[in-house]
Structure formats: C-alpha cells, structure tokens
Motif scaffolding. Structure first.
Motif, PDB file in Angstrom:
ATOM      1  N   GLY A 250      -1.542  -7.283 -17.004  1.00  0.00           N
ATOM      2  CA  GLY A 250      -2.732  -8.109 -15.994  1.00  0.00           C
ATOM      3  C   GLY A 250      -1.863  -8.621 -14.953  1.00  0.00           C
ATOM      4  O   GLY A 250      -2.681  -9.486 -14.262  1.00  0.00           O
ATOM      5  N   GLU A 251      -0.557  -9.029 -14.843  1.00  0.00           N
ATOM      6  CA  GLU A 251       0.218  -9.722 -14.069  1.00  0.00           C
ATOM      7  C   GLU A 251      -0.080  -9.178 -12.579  1.00  0.00           C
ATOM      8  O   GLU A 251       0.223  -7.819 -12.464  1.00  0.00           O
ATOM      9  N   VAL A 252      -0.094  -9.962 -11.778  1.00  0.00           N
ATOM     10  CA  VAL A 252      -0.089  -9.472 -10.231  1.00  0.00           C
ATOM     11  C   VAL A 252       1.051 -10.042  -9.632  1.00  0.00           C
ATOM     12  O   VAL A 252       1.647 -10.893  -9.704  1.00  0.00           O
ATOM     13  N   VAL A 253       1.749  -8.869  -9.022  1.00  0.00           N
ATOM     14  CA  VAL A 253       2.962  -9.052  -8.269  1.00  0.00           C
ATOM     15  C   VAL A 253       2.930  -8.767  -6.769  1.00  0.00           C
ATOM     16  O   VAL A 253       2.238  -7.750  -6.720  1.00  0.00           O
ATOM     17  N   ALA A 254       3.287  -9.686  -6.116  1.00  0.00           N
ATOM     18  CA  ALA A 254       3.269  -9.415  -4.471  1.00  0.00           C
ATOM     19  C   ALA A 254       4.437  -8.778  -3.913  1.00  0.00           C
ATOM     20  O   ALA A 254       5.820  -9.149  -4.418  1.00  0.00           O
ATOM     21  N   ALA A 255       4.230  -8.118  -3.102  1.00  0.00           N
ATOM     22  CA  ALA A 255       5.580  -7.304  -2.460  1.00  0.00           C
ATOM     23  C   ALA A 255       5.428  -7.304  -0.755  1.00  0.00           C
ATOM     24  O   ALA A 255       3.973  -6.958  -0.478  1.00  0.00           O
ATOM     25  N   ARG A 256       6.104  -7.181   0.016  1.00  0.00           N
ATOM     26  CA  ARG A 256       5.865  -7.178   1.662  1.00  0.00           C
ATOM     27  C   ARG A 256       5.731  -5.694   1.726  1.00  0.00           C
ATOM     28  O   ARG A 256       4.978  -5.108   2.606  1.00  0.00           O
ATOM     29  N   THR A 257       6.476  -4.690   1.018  1.00  0.00           N
ATOM     30  CA  THR A 257       6.449  -3.347   1.193  1.00  0.00           C
ATOM     31  C   THR A 257       6.535  -2.850  -0.343  1.00  0.00           C
ATOM     32  O   THR A 257       6.913  -3.470  -1.395  1.00  0.00           O
ATOM     33  N   VAL A 258       6.099  -1.427  -0.371  1.00  0.00           N
ATOM     34  CA  VAL A 258       5.765  -0.865  -1.948  1.00  0.00           C
ATOM     35  C   VAL A 258       6.349   0.481  -1.539  1.00  0.00           C
ATOM     36  O   VAL A 258       5.990   1.474  -0.441  1.00  0.00           O
ATOM     37  N   ALA A 259       7.268   1.038  -2.576  1.00  0.00           N
ATOM     38  CA  ALA A 259       7.706   2.457  -2.631  1.00  0.00           C
ATOM     39  C   ALA A 259       7.043   3.051  -3.787  1.00  0.00           C
ATOM     40  O   ALA A 259       7.387   2.574  -4.844  1.00  0.00           O
ATOM     41  N   LEU A 260       6.351   4.265  -3.699  1.00  0.00           N
ATOM     42  CA  LEU A 260       5.755   4.846  -4.802  1.00  0.00           C
ATOM     43  C   LEU A 260       6.640   5.955  -5.192  1.00  0.00           C
ATOM     44  O   LEU A 260       6.623   7.158  -4.577  1.00  0.00           O
ATOM     45  N   ALA A 261       7.452   5.991  -6.401  1.00  0.00           N
ATOM     46  CA  ALA A 261       8.445   6.857  -6.615  1.00  0.00           C
ATOM     47  C   ALA A 261       7.856   7.130  -8.036  1.00  0.00           C
ATOM     48  O   ALA A 261       8.370   6.969  -9.185  1.00  0.00           O
ATOM     49  N   VAL A 262       6.607   7.788  -8.166  1.00  0.00           N
ATOM     50  CA  VAL A 262       5.869   7.996  -9.435  1.00  0.00           C
ATOM     51  C   VAL A 262       6.226   9.253 -10.278  1.00  0.00           C
ATOM     52  O   VAL A 262       5.609   9.333 -11.219  1.00  0.00           O
ATOM     53  N   GLY A 263       7.107  10.024  -9.500  1.00  0.00           N
ATOM     54  CA  GLY A 263       7.602  11.114 -10.270  1.00  0.00           C
ATOM     55  C   GLY A 263       6.461  12.466 -10.313  1.00  0.00           C
ATOM     56  O   GLY A 263       5.633  12.576  -9.461  1.00  0.00           O
ATOM     57  N   VAL A 264       6.329  13.103 -11.575  1.00  0.00           N
ATOM     58  CA  VAL A 264       5.595  14.394 -11.431  1.00  0.00           C
ATOM     59  C   VAL A 264       4.416  14.201 -12.254  1.00  0.00           C
ATOM     60  O   VAL A 264       3.498  14.788 -12.348  1.00  0.00           O
ATOM     61  N   MET A 265       4.342  13.262 -13.541  1.00  0.00           N
ATOM     62  CA  MET A 265       3.197  13.036 -14.387  1.00  0.00           C
ATOM     63  C   MET A 265       1.863  13.127 -13.868  1.00  0.00           C
ATOM     64  O   MET A 265       1.106  13.478 -14.371  1.00  0.00           O
TER      65      MET A 265
END
Length: 417
Positions: free
Chosen positions: A124-139
C-alpha cells in the motif's frame, strides 16, 4: 522523489538500474531479484544462450558472468551451457554489487501524477518518481492456447509455472509446444520417470547446431560471424544493431519479431530427448475437457483427421505474447491510451520511451517488435540499458510531463514524436 523508478529486478531491470546509478540518477528498483529464473524454471535447466552472451550490463563491464563464475570457482567455456541456478546466483550477485539496494516489494500499480508518476506497492505504500521504466519480464505475458484455457490448474499449467517438476513423477503428462521450453521440460520429466509426450504443430522438430569453435579461420568468421543470437549475418544484425532494426518498416519488424529465431531445441538437449520422449508432430489441441483421472484432448492433424488423447496433465510450453492489454499494473485509462503497434505491443521511441506517455519507458520482451529478437534474450539488456538511460536523462532535462486534460486521451502535442 526518484529520478527513475525501475519496476522489475530481472536482467533488464538490474542492468537499467546499474546504468542509471552510474549516471548519477536517484534510482529505485522494485521487485524480487531474478524472480523468473528462481521461481519459474525447474532445477536441471540450462541457459540456451552462450555464457559470453548472458552478461547483465554495468557501464564498466566489470560484473560479467565469467567474473562471477571465477569468484565462485566455476568454469565458463564457450559451447558449454550454464545451469539456470548458476545464472540466478549471478543475477543476485549483480544486484548486490552493481545497483542500489533493491526493494523486493511488488509494484501493483503505476499512475500518472503531477511531476511524473506514482507507484503503489503490494503493502500500500505510494512511491513517487519523475520517470518509470517497466522491466516486468515475461510472466505478465504467459500465453496458453484458447483450447486449453478455463481448465483447473491441476489439469493445465504453463511451462513457466513450475520451479519443481517432482509432482509429476510417475504420472502421465503431455507437453504442448516445439521450442526449447517444451523439449527441455519433456526431457527433464522423462529423466525423473514421468510418462511424457510432446505435441507440436510443426511437421518436424528443429534443433540448433553445435556452435562453431571460438577460434576459427578469419574467412569462416567473415562468412558466418558469431553473435549473441547465433551464427550468420542476419543473427549478427539482430544482435548487434537493434537501433538500425528499429528503422525498418513496421510490417517488416513485426514479421521478423514473430518469426525469427523460431521454436528450436538446443543441441545439448537432443540426445536426452529423442530416446526418451514420444513425439506427435503436426498435431494441435482443438478442445480439452476434464474427465476422471485427468483430461481428454481432441486433436487434429495436418490431414484434418481427428484423434483423442487422455492424459493426467498438460503443460503448455507455448511462450509469451507481450501485448499492451496485459500490462495490467497500468490503470485502464493509461493502458488504453498507450500508442500500440499493429501486433498489439506498445510503441516506443529510439530511447524506449512511450510516445504517448512521456516519462514512461519500457524494456525487454515488450520492445521486441521495435528493436528486434535480441529483446527476447538477456543479450538485449546491454543495448537497452544504455539507450534507455540516455532517454531518461533527456526526459529529465525537458522537465516533467504534462497530464492531459480530463477526458482527453493520448499525449499532449508537444510530447508526440
């Protein structure tokens, strides 16, 4: 607030984080390191790629697979496959030594906010970022044929659902597929005493050749260069020039991404597989239903004839399909507004950024139709990490992305490329 938040801690996520940290960015990495390799591959499997083509990427190339193996007293040789558990251990070592501390919580949602993005963790924690990289693999992209969906997991599973095949010892199992996952899974099952057969649509199984010697006459290398994806100039182009691949027409890129380096078994599986596993070629599962003791498969062959087969369990070694609609950690409005290629995968710029959502970057299998077959393998992480981090730095210099006005879909005009 992070400059870059990396979602996923597999080979691509860890490589991106290493490059970002070296560039002086404040980077956060979320996910269980090497989870797919640790949790979704049975013991006894090996990497199909050559050891020298299986490095994660740090900018100074000091944390290569061979360096790790030397520290562990393990031999690494061209033409000798590496056990999956060794590679997983290498990834954990890389995570400890080449990137900031990895937060092993799972990111369950990524949303746009003023100044960038917010990521919600599984607690439930909310984390802020200026940019995001989705490296979510294959699953997230597991592909099971429609004829096998809807059945209980006690009857049908995907090959990636197993870290231990011991539950099938002494049982009857049918593996669907003709690629490395199918053939190696079947070999492992047979070796533990499972009655196993393989069903494949193709009329024959394909096997990769034994790799040529590392040192060979120059003229042989010139005729058929060795690359991280195999021998030949075409494979060399896919492996070494992803940026040029992206300049090809989209229909060509989509066709190559779907067909190049198609289903084939590693040469070192063949001798284990052929004497031990029944094979039914040219067969597809038209329908499946539960029956006492397992399930009944209705099969069709290349002549149009129908057959039935009863088995206790089916393992679908049928790969992965990286389409935008399966990126479910993005809310529906963000997901549906993603620019999407004809094959259903997300479009990306030369920097791996979504053209419709500035500041959102993608990596790995989701980018194979843009940058080529290398993105289906660990080998593609090196190109991806360097190019993506350059893109992140460029995006940070231009300022935070604007949020479109309520009710408006897509990106602001200034963000389109």
């Amino acid at each position: 607030m992070y400059d870059l938040l990396v979602v996923g801690a597999g080979p691509y996520g860890l490589s991106i984080a290493s490059h970002a940290a070296a560039a002086g960015l404040r980077v956060g990495v979320f996910g269980r390191p090497m989870a797919s390799w640790r949790d979704h591959m049975p013991r006894g499997m090996f990497l199909k790629s050559e050891p020298w083509a299986s490095h994660l990427s740090d900018p100074e190339r000091r944390r290569r697979l061979d360096v790790y193996c030397a520290e562990q007293g393990l031999a690494v040789r061209h033409g000798e496959p590496i056990p999956v558990e060794v590679f997983a251990g290498y990834g954990l070592w890389f995570a400890r030594t080449a990137v900031p501390e990895v937060d092993e919580r799972t990111v369950t949602r990524v949303v746009r906010c003023a100044g960038g993005f917010e990521a919600v963790t599984d607690d439930g924690e909310v984390v802020a970022a200026r940019t995001v990289a989705l490296a979510v693999g294959v699953m997230p992209f597991v592909e099971i044929p429609a004829s096998l969906t809807g059945l209980d997991a006690s009857l049908v599973t995907h090959s990636s659902h197993h870290s231990d095949l011991g539950r099938f010892r002494g049982r009857d199992v049918t593996v669907v597929g003709g690629g490395q996952a199918a053939l190696e899974t079947a070999a492992l099952l047979a070796e533990q005493g499972t009655r196993v057969r393989v069903l494949a649509r193709a009329g024959e199984l394909r096997w990769n050749d034994v790799p040529p010697p590392w040192e060979r006459p120059w003229w042989r290398s010139a005729r058929s260069p060795l690359s991280g994806l195999g021998c030949g100039w075409r494979n060399w182009f896919y492996a070494e020039r992803p940026g040029l691949f992206r300049s090809l027409p989209e229909p060509t890129r989509a066709r190559v991404a779907a067909t190049a380096l198609g289903p084939a078994g590693a040469w070192w599986v063949r001798d284990r597989f052929e004497p031990a596993v029944e094979v039914r070629l040219g067969h597809e599962v038209a329908a499946a239903r539960a029956v006492p003791g397992g399930l009944r498969l209705d099969l069709t062959d290349g002549t149009g004839s129908s057959h039935t087969l009863e088995t206790e369990h089916v393992i679908a070694a049928t790969g992965f399909k990286a389409t935008t609609d399966r990126l479910t950690l993005l809310p529906a409005d963000l997901r549906t507004a993603l620019a999407t290629a004809a094959d259903g995968s997300p479009e990306v710029t030369r920097d791996f950024e979504s053209p419709s959502h500035p500041g959102l970057f993608l990596a790995g299998l989701t980018t194979a139709s843009a940058f080529g077959p290398a993105m289906r393998f660990v080998y593609g992480a090196t190109y991806t990490a360097a190019a993506l981090v350059r893109g992140v730095r460029r995006r940070l210099r231009t300022g935070p992305p604007r949020i479109p006005a309520p009710g408006r879909r897509g990106a602001p005009a200034t963000a389109r490329r």
